[in-house]
Design a protein around this motif. Structure first.
Motif, PDB file in Angstrom:
ATOM      1  N   LYS A 133      10.729  14.298  22.619  1.00 50.05           N
ATOM      2  CA  LYS A 133      10.297  13.079  22.192  1.00 50.05           C
ATOM      3  C   LYS A 133       8.824  12.731  22.875  1.00 50.05           C
ATOM      4  O   LYS A 133       7.856  12.253  22.372  1.00 50.05           O
ATOM      5  CB  LYS A 133      11.011  12.015  22.548  1.00 50.05           C
ATOM      6  CG  LYS A 133      12.354  12.144  21.577  1.00 50.05           C
ATOM      7  CD  LYS A 133      13.374  10.857  21.841  1.00 50.05           C
ATOM      8  CE  LYS A 133      13.955  10.767  23.281  1.00 50.05           C
ATOM      9  NZ  LYS A 133      14.763  12.083  23.425  1.00 50.05           N
ATOM     10  N   SER A 134       8.919  12.820  24.117  1.00 54.48           N
ATOM     11  CA  SER A 134       7.816  12.620  25.037  1.00 54.48           C
ATOM     12  C   SER A 134       6.726  13.710  24.830  1.00 54.48           C
ATOM     13  O   SER A 134       5.526  13.404  24.754  1.00 54.48           O
ATOM     14  CB  SER A 134       8.103  12.260  26.428  1.00 54.48           C
ATOM     15  OG  SER A 134       9.181  11.337  26.737  1.00 54.48           O
ATOM     16  N   THR A 135       7.181  14.801  24.925  1.00 53.22           N
ATOM     17  CA  THR A 135       6.328  16.002  24.598  1.00 53.22           C
ATOM     18  C   THR A 135       5.599  15.813  23.265  1.00 53.22           C
ATOM     19  O   THR A 135       4.454  16.054  23.262  1.00 53.22           O
ATOM     20  CB  THR A 135       7.033  17.286  24.619  1.00 53.22           C
ATOM     21  OG1 THR A 135       7.775  17.279  25.857  1.00 53.22           O
ATOM     22  CG2 THR A 135       5.892  18.424  24.838  1.00 53.22           C
ATOM     23  N   ALA A 146       3.288  10.119  28.383  1.00 53.68           N
ATOM     24  CA  ALA A 146       4.663   9.959  28.548  1.00 53.68           C
ATOM     25  C   ALA A 146       5.303  10.946  29.425  1.00 53.68           C
ATOM     26  O   ALA A 146       4.923  12.198  29.428  1.00 53.68           O
ATOM     27  CB  ALA A 146       5.278  10.124  27.400  1.00 53.68           C
ATOM     28  N   ARG A 147       6.068  10.741  30.575  1.00 53.86           N
ATOM     29  CA  ARG A 147       6.727  11.688  31.370  1.00 53.86           C
ATOM     30  C   ARG A 147       7.629  12.463  30.624  1.00 53.86           C
ATOM     31  O   ARG A 147       8.448  12.090  29.830  1.00 53.86           O
ATOM     32  CB  ARG A 147       7.313  11.025  32.361  1.00 53.86           C
ATOM     33  CG  ARG A 147       7.336  11.666  33.931  1.00 53.86           C
ATOM     34  CD  ARG A 147       7.745  10.539  34.905  1.00 53.86           C
ATOM     35  NE  ARG A 147       8.948  10.294  34.845  1.00 53.86           N
ATOM     36  CZ  ARG A 147      10.114  10.773  35.495  1.00 53.86           C
ATOM     37  NH1 ARG A 147       9.797  11.914  36.173  1.00 53.86           N
ATOM     38  NH2 ARG A 147      11.103  10.330  35.754  1.00 53.86           N
ATOM     39  N   THR A 148       7.618  13.827  30.818  1.00 55.92           N
ATOM     40  CA  THR A 148       8.520  14.629  30.084  1.00 55.92           C
ATOM     41  C   THR A 148       9.174  15.880  31.124  1.00 55.92           C
ATOM     42  O   THR A 148       8.990  15.679  32.504  1.00 55.92           O
ATOM     43  CB  THR A 148       7.807  15.763  29.283  1.00 55.92           C
ATOM     44  OG1 THR A 148       6.873  16.604  30.113  1.00 55.92           O
ATOM     45  CG2 THR A 148       6.927  15.096  28.343  1.00 55.92           C
ATOM     46  N   ILE A 154      14.940  11.907  31.090  1.00 56.65           N
ATOM     47  CA  ILE A 154      13.599  11.748  31.578  1.00 56.65           C
ATOM     48  C   ILE A 154      13.055  10.361  31.281  1.00 56.65           C
ATOM     49  O   ILE A 154      12.570   9.633  32.302  1.00 56.65           O
ATOM     50  CB  ILE A 154      12.689  12.953  31.292  1.00 56.65           C
ATOM     51  CG1 ILE A 154      13.123  14.233  31.761  1.00 56.65           C
ATOM     52  CG2 ILE A 154      11.235  12.608  31.865  1.00 56.65           C
ATOM     53  CD1 ILE A 154      12.981  14.456  33.308  1.00 56.65           C
ATOM     54  N   THR A 155      13.027   9.955  30.032  1.00 62.38           N
ATOM     55  CA  THR A 155      12.553   8.655  29.576  1.00 62.38           C
ATOM     56  C   THR A 155      13.611   7.513  29.847  1.00 62.38           C
ATOM     57  O   THR A 155      14.771   7.866  29.553  1.00 62.38           O
ATOM     58  CB  THR A 155      11.993   8.863  28.405  1.00 62.38           C
ATOM     59  OG1 THR A 155      11.115  10.070  28.009  1.00 62.38           O
ATOM     60  CG2 THR A 155      11.472   7.574  27.959  1.00 62.38           C
ATOM     61  N   ARG A 156      13.299   6.489  30.699  1.00 69.45           N
ATOM     62  CA  ARG A 156      14.120   5.552  30.973  1.00 69.45           C
ATOM     63  C   ARG A 156      13.938   4.357  30.255  1.00 69.45           C
ATOM     64  O   ARG A 156      14.500   3.632  29.354  1.00 69.45           O
ATOM     65  CB  ARG A 156      14.332   5.238  32.404  1.00 69.45           C
ATOM     66  CG  ARG A 156      15.000   6.595  33.210  1.00 69.45           C
ATOM     67  CD  ARG A 156      16.288   6.645  32.595  1.00 69.45           C
ATOM     68  NE  ARG A 156      16.955   7.757  32.923  1.00 69.45           N
ATOM     69  CZ  ARG A 156      17.531   8.151  34.343  1.00 69.45           C
ATOM     70  NH1 ARG A 156      17.821   7.109  35.260  1.00 69.45           N
ATOM     71  NH2 ARG A 156      18.058   9.070  34.586  1.00 69.45           N
ATOM     72  N   LEU A 170       6.173   4.391  19.634  1.00 69.12           N
ATOM     73  CA  LEU A 170       6.953   3.525  21.017  1.00 69.12           C
ATOM     74  C   LEU A 170       7.998   5.018  21.275  1.00 69.12           C
ATOM     75  O   LEU A 170       8.948   5.413  20.662  1.00 69.12           O
ATOM     76  CB  LEU A 170       7.709   2.473  20.527  1.00 69.12           C
ATOM     77  CG  LEU A 170       8.761   1.813  21.346  1.00 69.12           C
ATOM     78  CD1 LEU A 170       8.064   1.587  22.574  1.00 69.12           C
ATOM     79  CD2 LEU A 170       9.609   0.851  20.903  1.00 69.12           C
ATOM     80  N   ASP A 171       7.807   5.251  22.409  1.00 70.57           N
ATOM     81  CA  ASP A 171       8.629   6.444  23.091  1.00 70.57           C
ATOM     82  C   ASP A 171       9.934   5.807  23.500  1.00 70.57           C
ATOM     83  O   ASP A 171       9.921   4.634  23.736  1.00 70.57           O
ATOM     84  CB  ASP A 171       7.909   7.128  24.278  1.00 70.57           C
ATOM     85  CG  ASP A 171       8.569   8.345  24.745  1.00 70.57           C
ATOM     86  OD1 ASP A 171       9.630   8.808  23.859  1.00 70.57           O
ATOM     87  OD2 ASP A 171       8.271   8.866  25.859  1.00 70.57           O
ATOM     88  N   THR A 172      10.947   6.510  23.297  1.00 70.52           N
ATOM     89  CA  THR A 172      12.425   5.813  23.666  1.00 70.52           C
ATOM     90  C   THR A 172      13.316   6.766  24.381  1.00 70.52           C
ATOM     91  O   THR A 172      13.005   8.095  24.297  1.00 70.52           O
ATOM     92  CB  THR A 172      13.048   5.460  22.517  1.00 70.52           C
ATOM     93  OG1 THR A 172      13.775   6.608  21.824  1.00 70.52           O
ATOM     94  CG2 THR A 172      12.386   4.248  21.620  1.00 70.52           C
TER      95      THR A 172
HETATM   96 MG   LIG Z   1      11.388  11.331  27.103  1.00 73.91          MG
END
Ligand SMILES: [Mg+2]
Ligand SMILES: Nc1nc2c(ncn2[C@@H]2O[C@H](COP(=O)(O)OP(=O)(O)OP(=O)(O)O)[C@@H](O)[C@H]2O)c(=O)[nH]1
Length: 278
Positions: A133-135, A146-148, A154-156, A170-172
């Motif tokens: 998702k973040s990538t 976004a951190r990957t 990884i994503t909080r 919106l990243d989740t």
């Molecule tokens: Mg993530």
């Protein structure tokens, strides 16, 4: 192997996703192109369906292209908006943006009809952990927002990202369901690195991987590991691979644990070929 894996942060994440769904126009649900049906999270989709849902078969670079076409066709037949993509280089990204626009169109039209300015569409990126998702977001934005990472979880917190004038994402955090009851599904999710490593046995996952290689990529066993006789128990093939790789313990016996870790990593990086599991 039934898998219980529901880390504490997911309870909070699930609640946040449920609250935020009201704010979004499109729910973009990422699935792994190698096993899209196994990583569909029914609980997550119940939430996603409150918005317009679009499926992304991500990591298509690691999947068997013919199978990806089949999966896409099958999901389309079920009436879903779906396309495949490689988030490491953006291939397929244009198709996804087009689907987002298609999903947003009726709502945008309504705003226009009411004489209101059509605002940027709001898209929530959802899916199980480690699906990319973040990538995916970083790839669309063209820089690292976004951190990957190569492990699940990884994503909080939540994170809004404006990709272009007309789309906000919106990243989740990745969400699992509490218990995976179907044995083969659990093995697939473990192999794809979707559940945390403490939740499964690498030995069992390796035996499953060998079963898959025998069935779907026998040439990998033959060419990469020089296994000529495939009509052997999976345990025996694993031992042979261990021998070929020279994985030995101090006393000279085989270091099977090391081999399990190695072949699982190889699969995840695509070094065993483009293999789809569903
Ligand atoms: Mg993530
Ligand atoms: N080969 C390949 N690897 C990918 C692709 N997309 C993501 N990855 C890799 O998958 C791993 C997980 O990526 P993330 O973007 O952190 O995944 P996430 O879904 O945000 O994970 P959580 O935040 O933990 O839920 C990373 O090692 C990425 O480099 C893809 O399309 N192809």
């Amino acid at each position: 192997m039934s898998i219980n894996w529901y880390p504490g942060h997911m309870v909070k994440a699930r609640r946040e996703i449920e609250e935020n769904i009201k704010l979004v126009d499109v729910a973009l649900v990422l699935l792994d192109a190698r096993a899209p049906f196994s990583c569909r999270n029914q609980d997550l989709e119940r939430i996603a369906r409150k918005s317009k849902m679009v499926f992304v078969l991500n990591k298509r670079d690691l999947a068997d292209p013919a199978m990806t076409r089949k999966y896409v066709a099958s999901l389309k037949k079920q009436g879903h908006l779906v396309a495949a993509m490689d988030s490491t280089n953006g291939k397929g990204g244009a198709d996804i943006l087009a689907l987002i626009q298609e999903a947003y169109q009726p709502k945008a039209q309504l705003m226009q009809d009411k004489g209101r300015r059509v605002r940027a569409s709001r898209v929530m990126v959802m899916g199980v952990p480690n699906i990319g998702k973040s990538t995916f977001l970083n790839c669309l934005v063209g820089k690292k927002m976004a951190r990957t990472g190569a492990k699940p979880g990884i994503t909080r917190g939540k994170q809004w990202v404006r990709v272009r004038e007309d789309i906000e994402f919106l990243d989740t955090p990745g969400l699992m369901w509490p218990k995976i009851d179907i044995e083969e599904q659990g093995l697939k999710l473990a192999l794809l690195n979707i559940v945390g490593e403490k939740a499964y046995s690498e030995y069992e996952v390796s035996l499953y991987l060998i079963r898959m290689l025998k069935e779907k990529a026998p040439q990998t066993l033959q060419n990469k590991f020089m296994i000529n006789e495939l009509n052997l128990p999976d345990e025996e093939i694993l031992a042979q691979i261990s021998r070929k790789l020279g994985h030995l313990l101090k006393g000279g016996s085989l270091d099977i644990d090391k081999t399990c870790t190695a072949i699982i990593q190889d699969f995840r990086k695509g070094k065993l070929g483009r293999i789809s599991l569903d």
